[in-house]
Motif scaffolding. Structure first.
Motif, PDB file in Angstrom:
ATOM      1  N   LEU A 101      17.632 -21.928  66.586  1.00  0.00           N
ATOM      2  CA  LEU A 101      16.439 -21.112  66.726  1.00  0.00           C
ATOM      3  C   LEU A 101      15.961 -21.560  68.257  1.00  0.00           C
ATOM      4  CD1 LEU A 101      15.280 -21.016  62.948  1.00  0.00           C
ATOM      5  CD2 LEU A 101      17.608 -19.637  63.953  1.00  0.00           C
ATOM      6  N   TRP A 102      14.705 -20.242  68.473  1.00  0.00           N
ATOM      7  CA  TRP A 102      14.233 -20.430  69.731  1.00  0.00           C
ATOM      8  C   TRP A 102      13.374 -21.294  69.869  1.00  0.00           C
ATOM      9  CZ3 TRP A 102      13.599 -18.167  74.838  1.00  0.00           C
ATOM     10  CH2 TRP A 102      15.158 -16.896  74.938  1.00  0.00           C
ATOM     11  N   GLY A 103      12.720 -22.181  70.464  1.00  0.00           N
ATOM     12  CA  GLY A 103      11.882 -23.059  70.856  1.00  0.00           C
ATOM     13  C   GLY A 103      11.368 -23.809  68.973  1.00  0.00           C
ATOM     14  N   MET A 132      23.586 -18.183  55.684  1.00  0.00           N
ATOM     15  CA  MET A 132      23.722 -16.559  54.969  1.00  0.00           C
ATOM     16  C   MET A 132      22.577 -16.488  54.513  1.00  0.00           C
ATOM     17  SD  MET A 132      27.089 -16.178  53.573  1.00  0.00           S
ATOM     18  CE  MET A 132      27.218 -15.566  52.023  1.00  0.00           C
ATOM     19  N   ASN A 133      21.540 -17.648  54.372  1.00  0.00           N
ATOM     20  CA  ASN A 133      20.446 -17.295  53.870  1.00  0.00           C
ATOM     21  C   ASN A 133      18.665 -16.667  55.335  1.00  0.00           C
ATOM     22  OD1 ASN A 133      19.918 -18.683  51.817  1.00  0.00           O
ATOM     23  ND2 ASN A 133      18.858 -20.295  51.911  1.00  0.00           N
ATOM     24  N   ILE A 134      19.844 -17.388  56.773  1.00  0.00           N
ATOM     25  CA  ILE A 134      19.291 -16.420  57.513  1.00  0.00           C
ATOM     26  C   ILE A 134      19.529 -14.762  58.072  1.00  0.00           C
ATOM     27  CG2 ILE A 134      19.312 -16.379  60.665  1.00  0.00           C
ATOM     28  CD1 ILE A 134      16.968 -18.463  59.286  1.00  0.00           C
ATOM     29  N   ALA A 135      20.835 -15.064  57.539  1.00  0.00           N
ATOM     30  CA  ALA A 135      21.376 -13.106  57.690  1.00  0.00           C
ATOM     31  C   ALA A 135      20.499 -12.421  56.738  1.00  0.00           C
ATOM     32  CB  ALA A 135      22.627 -13.425  56.801  1.00  0.00           C
ATOM     33  N   PHE A 136      20.368 -12.716  55.095  1.00  0.00           N
ATOM     34  CA  PHE A 136      19.362 -12.551  53.879  1.00  0.00           C
ATOM     35  C   PHE A 136      18.289 -12.002  54.327  1.00  0.00           C
ATOM     36  CE2 PHE A 136      22.551 -14.599  51.322  1.00  0.00           C
ATOM     37  CZ  PHE A 136      23.568 -13.792  50.909  1.00  0.00           C
ATOM     38  N   ALA A 137      17.473 -12.971  55.197  1.00  0.00           N
ATOM     39  CA  ALA A 137      16.269 -12.847  55.820  1.00  0.00           C
ATOM     40  C   ALA A 137      15.785 -11.610  56.519  1.00  0.00           C
ATOM     41  CB  ALA A 137      15.845 -14.277  56.513  1.00  0.00           C
ATOM     42  N   LYS A 138      17.058 -11.672  57.559  1.00  0.00           N
ATOM     43  CA  LYS A 138      16.553 -10.879  58.930  1.00  0.00           C
ATOM     44  C   LYS A 138      17.050  -9.588  57.738  1.00  0.00           C
ATOM     45  CE  LYS A 138      18.826 -11.626  63.039  1.00  0.00           C
ATOM     46  NZ  LYS A 138      17.413 -12.013  63.820  1.00  0.00           N
ATOM     47  N   MET A 139      18.399  -9.498  56.751  1.00  0.00           N
ATOM     48  CA  MET A 139      17.988  -8.071  56.486  1.00  0.00           C
ATOM     49  C   MET A 139      16.977  -7.545  55.632  1.00  0.00           C
ATOM     50  SD  MET A 139      21.852  -8.495  54.408  1.00  0.00           S
ATOM     51  CE  MET A 139      23.290  -8.743  55.442  1.00  0.00           C
ATOM     52  N   GLU A 140      15.897  -8.518  55.284  1.00  0.00           N
ATOM     53  CA  GLU A 140      14.679  -8.358  54.672  1.00  0.00           C
ATOM     54  C   GLU A 140      14.115  -7.977  55.485  1.00  0.00           C
ATOM     55  OE1 GLU A 140      14.325 -11.644  52.331  1.00  0.00           O
ATOM     56  OE2 GLU A 140      15.314 -10.799  50.216  1.00  0.00           O
ATOM     57  N   GLY A 141      13.927  -7.862  57.260  1.00  0.00           N
ATOM     58  CA  GLY A 141      13.509  -7.255  58.028  1.00  0.00           C
ATOM     59  C   GLY A 141      12.765  -8.928  58.761  1.00  0.00           C
ATOM     60  N   ASP A 180      14.726 -15.116  65.127  1.00  0.00           N
ATOM     61  CA  ASP A 180      15.379 -15.458  66.904  1.00  0.00           C
ATOM     62  C   ASP A 180      16.661 -16.591  66.541  1.00  0.00           C
ATOM     63  OD1 ASP A 180      14.140 -12.839  67.325  1.00  0.00           O
ATOM     64  OD2 ASP A 180      12.409 -14.198  68.623  1.00  0.00           O
ATOM     65  N   ILE A 181      18.079 -15.924  66.981  1.00  0.00           N
ATOM     66  CA  ILE A 181      18.560 -17.091  66.965  1.00  0.00           C
ATOM     67  C   ILE A 181      18.657 -17.230  67.876  1.00  0.00           C
ATOM     68  CG2 ILE A 181      21.118 -17.147  66.145  1.00  0.00           C
ATOM     69  CD1 ILE A 181      20.172 -16.300  63.590  1.00  0.00           C
ATOM     70  N   MET A 212      24.882 -15.905  74.270  1.00  0.00           N
ATOM     71  CA  MET A 212      24.469 -14.650  75.615  1.00  0.00           C
ATOM     72  C   MET A 212      23.261 -16.109  75.874  1.00  0.00           C
ATOM     73  SD  MET A 212      26.211 -12.981  76.379  1.00  0.00           S
ATOM     74  CE  MET A 212      25.195 -11.617  77.616  1.00  0.00           C
ATOM     75  N   ASP A 213      22.248 -15.851  74.987  1.00  0.00           N
ATOM     76  CA  ASP A 213      20.543 -16.419  75.336  1.00  0.00           C
ATOM     77  C   ASP A 213      21.368 -17.756  76.391  1.00  0.00           C
ATOM     78  OD1 ASP A 213      19.294 -14.597  74.064  1.00  0.00           O
ATOM     79  OD2 ASP A 213      19.733 -16.031  72.072  1.00  0.00           O
TER      80      ASP A 213
END
Length: 267
Positions: free
Chosen positions: A115-117, A195-204, A208-209, A213-214
């Motif tokens: 994750l960022w920072g 999986m949990n990061i994906a779920f959390a992003k789906m919930e809004g 920031d991963i 590219m970063d």
């Protein structure tokens, strides 16, 4: 033929694409490294995580990592008859070789998203510098330094939370999926985190991963840092002229990030 290709996050691939061969340490077949294992290792203050592990510490860690929720591995006392009998039968085994096998096992299952920072970012960099140094030297001490720094980064990131990260990861997965706790406790750490990061992003949730590219863009802004590391490397080479360039740069990176960690911990 198309020139297009997938750009894969290596941490994502590491978390889901595992070794085809079962992991064994001291002849013990290990289950995929999970939060159930991490919880037990933290409970006994395992030196495999904290540093300075000896054969008995590694054996206990291997016993733990052969369990599945809700089974708890027995924890024989050092100096007990079980301890003595184990040492008599395993004294010939090479600690460095077994320790490297254990850390390779953890790497195979534990690569959560970067994750960022955030807190612990400099400690993470120190861990990465140690990993690069280990790739050159093959010295298990450097690999253990990487693991210790990674664990300290984890602690720093979670020091302000009132719940341990293990139960938070498990509880969130169960809440979102409706699946039973044993599934989350026994799931490889890396898989569960992704999986949990994906779920959390789906919930809004705004999470920031740090993507490949970063990383590519960030490389363009490393000149000042690399110059400082190069200066440290030059000092190392002046003191030890026989040191190969790549090794001196890796040693310099470890020294640089150790200074950053020391400075941030004071301030």
């Amino acid at each position: 033929m198309s020139d297009h290709h997938y750009i894969f996050d290596e941490r994502f691939a590491e978390s889901f694409l595992h070794s085809a061969n079962p992991h064994r340490v001291f002849g013990i077949r290990l289950k995929p490294f999970s939060n159930w294992h991490r919880l037990q290792l933290e409970w006994i203050d395992s030196k495999v995580l904290l540093g300075g592990a000896q054969k008995w510490d590694l054996y206990l860690a291997s016993r733990i990592c052969s369990t599945q929720y809700p089974q708890v591995a027995p924890n024989p006392r050092r100096g007990s008859l079980a301890d003595l009998m184990w040492h008599l039968s395993h004294w010939h085994r090479n600690l460095s070789k077994e320790l490297m096998a254990f850390y390779a096992y953890i790497e195979d299952f534990s690569a959560p998203p970067k994750l960022w920072g955030g807190k612990g970012s400099s400690m993470k960099k120190l861990s990465e510098a140690y990993e690069d140094l280990h790739r050159i030297t093959g010295n298990p001490t450097h690999l253990q330094g990487a693991r210790e720094a990674a664990y300290q980064a984890f602690l720093q990131e979670n020091q302000d939370t009132q719940l341990d990260d293990t139960i938070s990861q498990v509880a969130y997965y169960c809440k979102v999926t409706g699946r039973p706790p044993h599934e989350a406790w026994n799931m490889p750490i890396g898989e569960l985190a992704w999986m949990n990061i994906a779920f959390a992003k789906m919930e809004g949730s705004k999470i920031d991963i740090w993507t490949p590219m970063d990383e590519e863009h960030f490389q363009k802004h490393l000149l000042t840092r690399q110059q400082k590391i190069a200066e440290i490397a030059k000092e190392i080479e002046e003191e030890h002229p026989e040191t190969p360039d790549r090794l001196s740069m890796s040693l310099a990176a470890v020294k640089y990030w150790q200074k950053v960690v020391d400075r941030t911990s004071k301030g």
